[in-house]
Design a protein around this motif. Structure first.
Motif, mmCIF file in Angstrom:
data_model
loop_
_atom_site.group_PDB
_atom_site.id
_atom_site.type_symbol
_atom_site.label_atom_id
_atom_site.label_comp_id
_atom_site.label_asym_id
_atom_site.label_seq_id
_atom_site.Cartn_x
_atom_site.Cartn_y
_atom_site.Cartn_z
ATOM 1 N N GLU A 76 1.069 -1.165 -0.122
ATOM 2 C CA GLU A 76 0.130 0.013 0.035
ATOM 3 C C GLU A 76 0.887 1.235 -0.041
ATOM 4 O O GLU A 76 0.360 2.404 -0.533
ATOM 5 N N ALA A 77 2.001 1.363 0.707
ATOM 6 C CA ALA A 77 2.827 2.346 0.823
ATOM 7 C C ALA A 77 3.464 2.602 -0.665
ATOM 8 O O ALA A 77 3.921 3.707 -0.844
ATOM 9 N N LEU A 78 3.771 1.521 -1.318
ATOM 10 C CA LEU A 78 4.570 1.613 -2.676
ATOM 11 C C LEU A 78 3.477 2.166 -3.698
ATOM 12 O O LEU A 78 3.927 2.639 -4.817
ATOM 13 N N SER A 79 2.322 1.991 -3.344
ATOM 14 C CA SER A 79 1.453 2.227 -4.544
ATOM 15 C C SER A 79 0.862 3.980 -4.624
ATOM 16 O O SER A 79 0.023 4.118 -5.447
ATOM 17 N N ILE A 80 1.668 4.760 -3.986
ATOM 18 C CA ILE A 80 1.590 6.166 -4.182
ATOM 19 C C ILE A 80 0.086 6.770 -3.741
ATOM 20 O O ILE A 80 -0.389 7.699 -4.805
ATOM 21 N N ASN A 81 -0.544 6.367 -2.886
ATOM 22 C CA ASN A 81 -2.113 6.518 -2.975
ATOM 23 C C ASN A 81 -2.397 8.006 -2.238
ATOM 24 O O ASN A 81 -2.872 8.318 -1.294
ATOM 25 N N VAL A 82 -2.061 8.926 -3.203
ATOM 26 C CA VAL A 82 -2.335 10.348 -2.733
ATOM 27 C C VAL A 82 -2.902 11.168 -3.803
ATOM 28 O O VAL A 82 -2.484 11.060 -4.975
ATOM 29 N N THR A 83 -3.987 11.974 -3.477
ATOM 30 C CA THR A 83 -4.607 12.616 -4.477
ATOM 31 C C THR A 83 -5.450 13.697 -4.142
ATOM 32 O O THR A 83 -5.346 14.052 -2.761
ATOM 33 N N GLY A 84 -6.134 14.443 -4.909
ATOM 34 C CA GLY A 84 -7.230 15.295 -4.328
ATOM 35 C C GLY A 84 -8.009 15.620 -5.380
ATOM 36 O O GLY A 84 -8.207 15.288 -6.823
ATOM 37 N N PHE A 85 -9.271 16.425 -5.150
ATOM 38 C CA PHE A 85 -10.169 16.806 -6.038
ATOM 39 C C PHE A 85 -9.665 18.306 -7.002
ATOM 40 O O PHE A 85 -9.048 19.038 -6.260
ATOM 41 N N PHE A 86 -9.524 18.123 -8.148
ATOM 42 C CA PHE A 86 -9.484 19.531 -8.872
ATOM 43 C C PHE A 86 -8.013 19.964 -8.542
ATOM 44 O O PHE A 86 -7.762 21.153 -8.546
ATOM 45 N N ARG A 87 -6.890 18.766 -8.536
ATOM 46 C CA ARG A 87 -5.654 19.566 -8.206
ATOM 47 C C ARG A 87 -5.155 20.271 -9.297
ATOM 48 O O ARG A 87 -5.145 19.841 -10.572
ATOM 49 N N TYR A 108 -13.919 11.297 -10.223
ATOM 50 C CA TYR A 108 -15.165 11.908 -9.889
ATOM 51 C C TYR A 108 -15.088 13.480 -10.298
ATOM 52 O O TYR A 108 -16.130 13.980 -10.377
ATOM 53 N N SER A 109 -13.917 14.279 -9.980
ATOM 54 C CA SER A 109 -13.867 15.623 -10.476
ATOM 55 C C SER A 109 -14.044 15.594 -11.948
ATOM 56 O O SER A 109 -14.644 16.629 -12.444
ATOM 57 N N LEU A 110 -13.956 14.691 -12.979
ATOM 58 C CA LEU A 110 -13.971 14.801 -14.266
ATOM 59 C C LEU A 110 -15.520 14.705 -14.425
ATOM 60 O O LEU A 110 -16.211 15.410 -15.189
ATOM 61 N N ALA A 111 -16.171 13.759 -13.736
ATOM 62 C CA ALA A 111 -17.841 13.602 -13.827
ATOM 63 C C ALA A 111 -18.484 14.839 -13.425
ATOM 64 O O ALA A 111 -19.320 15.395 -13.811
ATOM 65 N N ASP A 119 -22.859 15.399 -1.225
ATOM 66 C CA ASP A 119 -23.463 15.349 0.048
ATOM 67 C C ASP A 119 -22.659 15.481 1.236
ATOM 68 O O ASP A 119 -21.683 14.828 1.368
ATOM 69 N N VAL A 120 -22.564 16.878 1.969
ATOM 70 C CA VAL A 120 -21.862 16.814 3.012
ATOM 71 C C VAL A 120 -22.442 16.965 4.408
ATOM 72 O O VAL A 120 -23.610 17.473 4.647
ATOM 73 N N ASP A 121 -22.002 16.078 5.310
ATOM 74 C CA ASP A 121 -22.376 15.975 6.670
ATOM 75 C C ASP A 121 -21.137 15.843 7.569
ATOM 76 O O ASP A 121 -20.365 15.088 7.689
ATOM 77 N N GLY A 122 -21.128 17.296 8.356
ATOM 78 C CA GLY A 122 -19.907 17.322 8.944
ATOM 79 C C GLY A 122 -18.556 17.384 8.133
ATOM 80 O O GLY A 122 -18.390 18.168 7.012
ATOM 81 N N ARG A 123 -17.703 16.346 8.645
ATOM 82 C CA ARG A 123 -16.554 16.196 7.786
ATOM 83 C C ARG A 123 -16.423 15.183 6.583
ATOM 84 O O ARG A 123 -15.506 14.494 6.203
ATOM 85 N N THR A 124 -17.666 14.631 6.376
ATOM 86 C CA THR A 124 -17.977 13.533 5.572
ATOM 87 C C THR A 124 -18.515 14.061 4.330
ATOM 88 O O THR A 124 -19.524 14.681 4.436
ATOM 89 N N TYR A 125 -17.957 13.703 3.167
ATOM 90 C CA TYR A 125 -18.091 14.110 1.871
ATOM 91 C C TYR A 125 -18.656 12.781 1.197
ATOM 92 O O TYR A 125 -17.946 11.995 0.892
ATOM 93 N N ARG A 126 -19.824 12.782 0.398
ATOM 94 C CA ARG A 126 -20.171 11.728 -0.018
ATOM 95 C C ARG A 126 -20.680 11.990 -1.538
ATOM 96 O O ARG A 126 -21.642 12.905 -1.685
ATOM 97 N N ILE A 127 -20.063 11.252 -2.362
ATOM 98 C CA ILE A 127 -20.346 11.800 -4.001
ATOM 99 C C ILE A 127 -21.804 11.206 -4.191
ATOM 100 O O ILE A 127 -22.237 10.223 -4.034
ATOM 101 N N GLY A 128 -22.397 12.352 -5.087
ATOM 102 C CA GLY A 128 -23.896 12.008 -5.235
ATOM 103 C C GLY A 128 -23.917 10.976 -6.423
ATOM 104 O O GLY A 128 -22.974 10.538 -7.158
ATOM 105 N N ASP A 129 -25.159 10.176 -6.375
ATOM 106 C CA ASP A 129 -25.397 9.063 -7.186
ATOM 107 C C ASP A 129 -25.459 9.851 -8.689
ATOM 108 O O ASP A 129 -24.875 8.781 -9.507
ATOM 109 N N ASP A 130 -25.837 10.986 -8.919
ATOM 110 C CA ASP A 130 -25.963 11.219 -10.483
ATOM 111 C C ASP A 130 -24.529 11.090 -10.960
ATOM 112 O O ASP A 130 -24.136 11.021 -12.104
ATOM 113 N N VAL A 131 -23.592 11.914 -10.069
ATOM 114 C CA VAL A 131 -22.195 11.864 -10.507
ATOM 115 C C VAL A 131 -21.408 10.418 -10.706
ATOM 116 O O VAL A 131 -20.778 10.142 -11.891
ATOM 117 N N ARG A 132 -21.904 9.598 -9.830
ATOM 118 C CA ARG A 132 -21.359 8.290 -10.027
ATOM 119 C C ARG A 132 -22.004 7.239 -10.989
ATOM 120 O O ARG A 132 -21.052 6.373 -11.299
#
Length: 293
Positions: free
Chosen positions: A90-101, A137-140, A197-210
């Motif tokens: 998992e460490a070798l897999s470089i799993n770092v990302t962001g929305f609209f970087r 998801y940023s693309l969608a 959908d934002v609930d506190g610190r939780t961000y859930r991608i909407g079904d239409d986007v997915r």
């Protein structure tokens, strides 16, 4: 494996150390080589494709976390502990990302999507080495947000080598932390809450986007090319790859693109001269290319 790394250079926050070769903990190059051979042969991760400084930083990070001071001690634990094997992979897999970087790059991607949407009934996009799915998801979301893009025609495939990252991507749920400001990442869009959908610190991608986003496991180094894509985005993966293996990876991408299809790579990356005949530069500053043959 994540192409879309953190920071303008694509460097992972876990990569602050600069050890390599005999300067690393323990100073035993032979043991380090044996350790990498074990990871490649027994754990099926192609360490030979990555540059040594990157591999050493990641192994050294796991050594610190497991409180092992030498390669030999860490290698002993790695061979005996399946959980540590998973942790290192998992460490070798470089799993770092962001929305609209890099918003300027996303403005360039917006222009590409407008052009593709205008000229084609279907727009197929491959987000290679997508990590936990924020780039697909940023693309969608961008497609749905721009009136000049027909979002119903846009299909996004996100691929990665990391199964845990893909599981997060499939779920489409992201947690904000002290170091990750998701509101700031998503502010590229005027009103991202139409899609999240934002609930506190939780961000859930909407079904239409997915709906138009799919995820699959794919190893860009070892697996076969895809086919028929109008746009491939592979950002900040090549900076970790040994030069000898950049060519076959870019050839895989070229074979996955339609003629005149677009490629976007990281801002700190370039296409080697011996492959430039396959790609024409469209926006040099944004690292946007177009396949010519």
């Amino acid at each position: 494996m994540i192409g879309d790394g953190a920071g303008d250079t694509g460097i992972d926050p876990d990569d602050h150390t600069t050890n390599s070769g005999s300067d690393a903990p323990g100073g035993d190059d032979d043991v380090f080589a044996d350790l990498l051979a074990f990871v490649e042969d027994e754990l099926a991760f192609a360490t030979s494709h990555y540059n040594d400084s990157y591999l050493d930083r990641r192994v050294s990070s796991r050594m610190r976390r497991t409180q092992r001071d030498t390669y030999d001690a860490y290698f002993e634990k790695l061979r005996a502990d399946p959980a540590e094997q998973e942790a290192l992979l998992e460490a070798l897999s470089i799993n770092v990302t962001g929305f609209f970087r890099n918003p300027d790059v996303w403005s360039g991607i917006r222009t590409i999507l407008r052009k593709l949407s205008k000229n084609s009934a279907t727009v197929r996009i491959w987000s290679a080495a997508c990590a936990d799915g924020r780039e697909p998801y940023s693309l969608a979301m961008l497609a749905r947000d721009d009136p000049e893009i027909d979002e119903s025609s846009v299909y996004v495939l996100g691929t990665d080598i990391s199964t845990p990252a893909l599981e997060t991507a499939q779920a489409g749920v992201y947690e904000e932390s002290r170091t990750i400001d998701l509101d700031e990442q998503l502010s590229f869009l005027d009103d991202y809450r139409q899609y999240v959908d934002v609930d506190g610190r939780t961000y859930r991608i909407g079904d239409d986007v997915r709906r138009n986003v799919r995820f699959r496991r794919h190893d860009l180094i070892n697996d076969e090319p895809k086919s028929g894509f109008d746009l491939v985005i592979c950002r900040n993966l090549f900076i970790y790859i040994d030069n000898a293996y950049k060519r076959p990876m870019l050839e895989t991408i070229a074979r996955s693109l339609r003629t005149d299809g677009y490629l976007v790579i990281g801002k700190a990356e370039t296409i080697p001269p011996n492959l430039q005949s396959s790609f024409a530069v469209r926006e040099a500053r944004l690292r946007i290319y177009q396949r010519e043959r």
